[in-house]
Enzyme design. Structure first.
Site, PDB file in Angstrom:
ATOM      1  N   THR A  20      -5.337   1.728  -1.231  1.00 59.61           N
ATOM      2  CA  THR A  20      -5.842   2.435   0.798  1.00 59.61           C
ATOM      3  C   THR A  20      -4.927   1.713   1.589  1.00 59.61           C
ATOM      4  OG1 THR A  20      -8.046   1.751   0.119  1.00 59.61           O
ATOM      5  CG2 THR A  20      -7.371   3.913  -0.898  1.00 59.61           C
ATOM      6  N   TRP A  21      -4.268   0.826   1.634  1.00 55.20           N
ATOM      7  CA  TRP A  21      -3.538  -0.123   2.827  1.00 55.20           C
ATOM      8  C   TRP A  21      -2.566   0.825   3.515  1.00 55.20           C
ATOM      9  CZ3 TRP A  21       0.568  -3.445   3.420  1.00 55.20           C
ATOM     10  CH2 TRP A  21       0.064  -3.541   5.347  1.00 55.20           C
ATOM     11  N   ASP A  45      -8.574   1.686  -4.762  1.00 55.66           N
ATOM     12  CA  ASP A  45      -8.857   0.205  -4.041  1.00 55.66           C
ATOM     13  C   ASP A  45      -8.670   0.107  -3.206  1.00 55.66           C
ATOM     14  OD1 ASP A  45      -8.252  -2.282  -4.857  1.00 55.66           O
ATOM     15  OD2 ASP A  45      -6.951  -2.677  -3.663  1.00 55.66           O
ATOM     16  N   TYR A  50      -9.275  -2.744   5.604  1.00 61.48           N
ATOM     17  CA  TYR A  50      -8.143  -2.058   5.690  1.00 61.48           C
ATOM     18  C   TYR A  50      -8.067  -0.625   7.177  1.00 61.48           C
ATOM     19  CZ  TYR A  50      -6.130  -3.535   1.141  1.00 61.48           C
ATOM     20  OH  TYR A  50      -5.989  -4.234   0.685  1.00 61.48           O
ATOM     21  N   GLN A 159      -6.616  -9.900  -8.550  1.00 57.49           N
ATOM     22  CA  GLN A 159      -5.699  -8.754  -7.699  1.00 57.49           C
ATOM     23  C   GLN A 159      -4.701  -9.514  -6.629  1.00 57.49           C
ATOM     24  OE1 GLN A 159      -5.584  -5.546  -4.256  1.00 57.49           O
ATOM     25  NE2 GLN A 159      -7.027  -5.086  -6.313  1.00 57.49           N
ATOM     26  N   TYR A 187      -0.725  -5.912  -7.075  1.00 56.85           N
ATOM     27  CA  TYR A 187      -0.594  -5.400  -6.038  1.00 56.85           C
ATOM     28  C   TYR A 187       0.914  -4.794  -5.233  1.00 56.85           C
ATOM     29  CZ  TYR A 187      -1.250  -8.937  -2.770  1.00 56.85           C
ATOM     30  OH  TYR A 187      -1.774 -10.341  -1.996  1.00 56.85           O
TER      31      TYR A 187
HETATM   32  N1  LIG Z   1      -5.406  -7.812  -2.410  1.00 57.44           N
HETATM   33  C1  LIG Z   1      -4.964  -7.771  -1.400  1.00 57.44           C
HETATM   34  O1  LIG Z   1      -3.981  -8.367  -0.493  1.00 57.44           O
HETATM   35  C2  LIG Z   1      -4.034  -6.808  -1.357  1.00 57.44           C
HETATM   36  C3  LIG Z   1      -2.574  -6.683  -0.289  1.00 57.44           C
HETATM   37  C4  LIG Z   1      -1.761  -5.325  -0.114  1.00 57.44           C
HETATM   38  C5  LIG Z   1      -1.978  -4.820  -1.288  1.00 57.44           C
HETATM   39  N2  LIG Z   1      -3.321  -3.975  -1.652  1.00 57.44           N
HETATM   40  C6  LIG Z   1      -3.431  -3.148  -2.523  1.00 57.44           C
HETATM   41  O2  LIG Z   1      -2.355  -2.990  -3.145  1.00 57.44           O
HETATM   42  C7  LIG Z   1      -2.099  -1.425  -2.780  1.00 57.44           C
HETATM   43  C8  LIG Z   1      -0.759  -1.154  -3.541  1.00 57.44           C
HETATM   44  O3  LIG Z   1       0.041  -1.759  -1.711  1.00 57.44           O
HETATM   45  P1  LIG Z   1       0.721  -1.672  -0.716  1.00 57.44           P
HETATM   46  O4  LIG Z   1      -0.574  -0.214  -0.233  1.00 57.44           O
HETATM   47  O5  LIG Z   1       1.036  -2.900   0.175  1.00 57.44           O
HETATM   48  O6  LIG Z   1       1.974  -0.752  -1.335  1.00 57.44           O
HETATM   49  P2  LIG Z   1       2.923   0.272  -2.349  1.00 57.44           P
HETATM   50  O7  LIG Z   1       2.385   0.145  -3.493  1.00 57.44           O
HETATM   51  O8  LIG Z   1       4.185  -1.492  -2.631  1.00 57.44           O
HETATM   52  O9  LIG Z   1       3.783   0.580  -0.927  1.00 57.44           O
HETATM   53  C9  LIG Z   1       3.428   2.004  -0.767  1.00 57.44           C
HETATM   54  C10 LIG Z   1       4.755   2.768  -0.020  1.00 57.44           C
HETATM   55  O10 LIG Z   1       5.005   3.127  -1.208  1.00 57.44           O
HETATM   56  C11 LIG Z   1       5.503   4.376  -1.297  1.00 57.44           C
HETATM   57  N3  LIG Z   1       5.557   5.156  -2.519  1.00 57.44           N
HETATM   58  C12 LIG Z   1       4.711   5.355  -3.470  1.00 57.44           C
HETATM   59  N4  LIG Z   1       5.185   5.595  -4.805  1.00 57.44           N
HETATM   60  C13 LIG Z   1       6.471   6.224  -3.864  1.00 57.44           C
HETATM   61  C14 LIG Z   1       7.742   7.669  -4.509  1.00 57.44           C
HETATM   62  N5  LIG Z   1       6.429   7.907  -5.544  1.00 57.44           N
HETATM   63  N6  LIG Z   1       8.931   8.083  -4.162  1.00 57.44           N
HETATM   64  C15 LIG Z   1       8.586   7.290  -2.947  1.00 57.44           C
HETATM   65  N7  LIG Z   1       7.298   6.769  -1.758  1.00 57.44           N
HETATM   66  C16 LIG Z   1       6.571   6.446  -2.530  1.00 57.44           C
HETATM   67  C17 LIG Z   1       4.453   4.769  -0.053  1.00 57.44           C
HETATM   68  O11 LIG Z   1       4.430   6.232   0.513  1.00 57.44           O
HETATM   69  P3  LIG Z   1       4.042   7.481   0.346  1.00 57.44           P
HETATM   70  O12 LIG Z   1       2.188   7.181   1.503  1.00 57.44           O
HETATM   71  O13 LIG Z   1       4.745   8.327   1.663  1.00 57.44           O
HETATM   72  O14 LIG Z   1       3.648   7.926  -0.798  1.00 57.44           O
HETATM   73  C18 LIG Z   1       4.520   3.748   1.292  1.00 57.44           C
HETATM   74  O15 LIG Z   1       4.681   4.054   1.713  1.00 57.44           O
HETATM   75  C19 LIG Z   1      -2.936  -1.533  -1.038  1.00 57.44           C
HETATM   76  O16 LIG Z   1      -2.973   0.006  -0.789  1.00 57.44           O
HETATM   77  C20 LIG Z   1      -4.245  -1.853  -1.630  1.00 57.44           C
HETATM   78  O17 LIG Z   1      -4.678  -1.293  -1.974  1.00 57.44           O
HETATM   79  C21 LIG Z   1      -3.758  -4.777  -1.767  1.00 57.44           C
END
Ligand SMILES: NC(=O)c1ccc[n+]([C@@H]2O[C@H](COP(=O)([O-])OP(=O)(O)OC[C@H]3O[C@@H](n4cnc5c(N)ncnc54)[C@H](OP(=O)(O)O)[C@@H]3O)[C@@H](O)[C@H]2O)c1
Length: 267
Positions: A20-21, A45, A50, A159, A187
């Site tokens: 949900t970031w 998550d 966030y 994570q 992630y």
């Molecule tokens: N613990 C930590 O330090 C940390 C750090 C970073 C992230 N996280 C967690 O991990 C999660 C996921 O990582 P993230 O948010 O960095 O990014 P990600 O999942 O690597 O990428 C998200 C992006 O991908 C796009 N997307 C997803 N599925 C798609 C598909 N099938 N086709 C086209 N585009 C797609 C989304 O756009 P749409 O919304 O338009 O689909 C969004 O722009 C975070 O939200 C957070 O909860 C944790």
């Protein structure tokens, strides 16, 4: 999709979780969270840092809290003993729940008083406000120290970032966590949406995708999910992307696809 045990708790989680970031459209995110729970991606998550996310999650899961496994995180700047207790209380309020399933320290900073954070985690578990505790962005060495400090309680999760260009956890963290009974969540499988579209390697992924009649995102997830005991956390606020990402685990890459991916995205 399949399930993965959380640490040695006996609790099983889907190997896909919804992040949900960086939410752009709260209404779309709420709809996607509810769709995810309906489709079996019931692990959501979030984190106190966030922007707006905990409120959006809280709103989305109203009435279905009992079907959701909720992870949230305390930021290092709040991670003193009293700071962590207060941060958790504030997260619970925003999430509209009495407890979180998994509470993580978001990352370790030099002045994070880790002993205090973990003491607060123990208190929160004893108070029933947190079911399980873990960490995020910890190396093996940091994890070992945290485990030591947390005894006799067990940390159940680390994570960390995991994507095609950052597979370094396969070398050390993942083998260590398998031995230690700690679940790894990966992630940013899609590089936070910053796909390296112009790179020749990405064109190779697109070619594999075209051959399978899938999107390149599906190839990425399918490949990463070959580590079958990892939880992959992706973020989307579009139900069609959610459905596509779930379906991404329904097919097998060919041995030559895997060999190409291994050669071009080595750990
Ligand atoms: N613990 C930590 O330090 C940390 C750090 C970073 C992230 N996280 C967690 O991990 C999660 C996921 O990582 P993230 O948010 O960095 O990014 P990600 O999942 O690597 O990428 C998200 C992006 O991908 C796009 N997307 C997803 N599925 C798609 C598909 N099938 N086709 C086209 N585009 C797609 C989304 O756009 P749409 O919304 O338009 O689909 C969004 O722009 C975070 O939200 C957070 O909860 C944790």
């Amino acid at each position: 999709m399949w399930t993965v045990e959380l640490g040695r708790t006996g609790v099983r989680l889907p190997n896909l979780a919804l992040g949900t970031w960086n939410i752009r459209d709260p209404a779309a995110m709420r709809e996607t969270i509810r769709a995810a729970v309906d489709l079996g991606v019931f692990h959501i998550d979030t984190a106190e840092i966030y922007p707006g996310a905990e409120e959006i999650v809280g709103h989305a899961i109203r009435g279905i809290r009992d079907r959701v496994f909720l992870t949230t995180k305390v930021a290092p700047q709040h991670a003193t003993y009293t700071g962590t207790l207060a941060a958790c209380e504030a997260s619970l309020r925003r999430l509209g729940t009495d407890f979180v399933d998994l509470y993580l320290l978001h990352w370790l900073e030099r002045d994070t008083p880790l002993e205090e954070t973990l003491r607060a985690f123990r208190t929160l578990i004893e108070q029933g406000k947190v079911r399980f505790a873990g960490v995020s962005n910890f190396s093996v060495r940091e994890l070992q120290r945290a485990q030591e400090l947390f005894r006799p309680y067990a940390l159940v999760n680390d994570q960390v970032e995991y994507n095609l260009t950052n597979r370094r956890i396969e070398r050390d963290l993942l083998p260590y966590c398998r031995e230690a009974g700690i679940t790894v969540s990966g992630y940013s499988p899609f590089w936070e949406g910053r796909i390296p579209r112009r790179s020749p390697r990405w064109r190779g992924v697109e070619r594999i995708a075209a051959r399978h009649g899938r999107s390149p995102y599906s190839i990425v997830l399918n490949f990463l999910a070959r580590q079958r005991d990892i939880v992959l956390i992706f973020k989307t606020e579009r139900v069609e992307h959610l459905q596509e990402n779930i379906a991404a685990l329904d097919f097998m890459l060919d041995p030559e696809d895997i060999a190409w991916m291994e050669a071009n995205f080595a750990p």
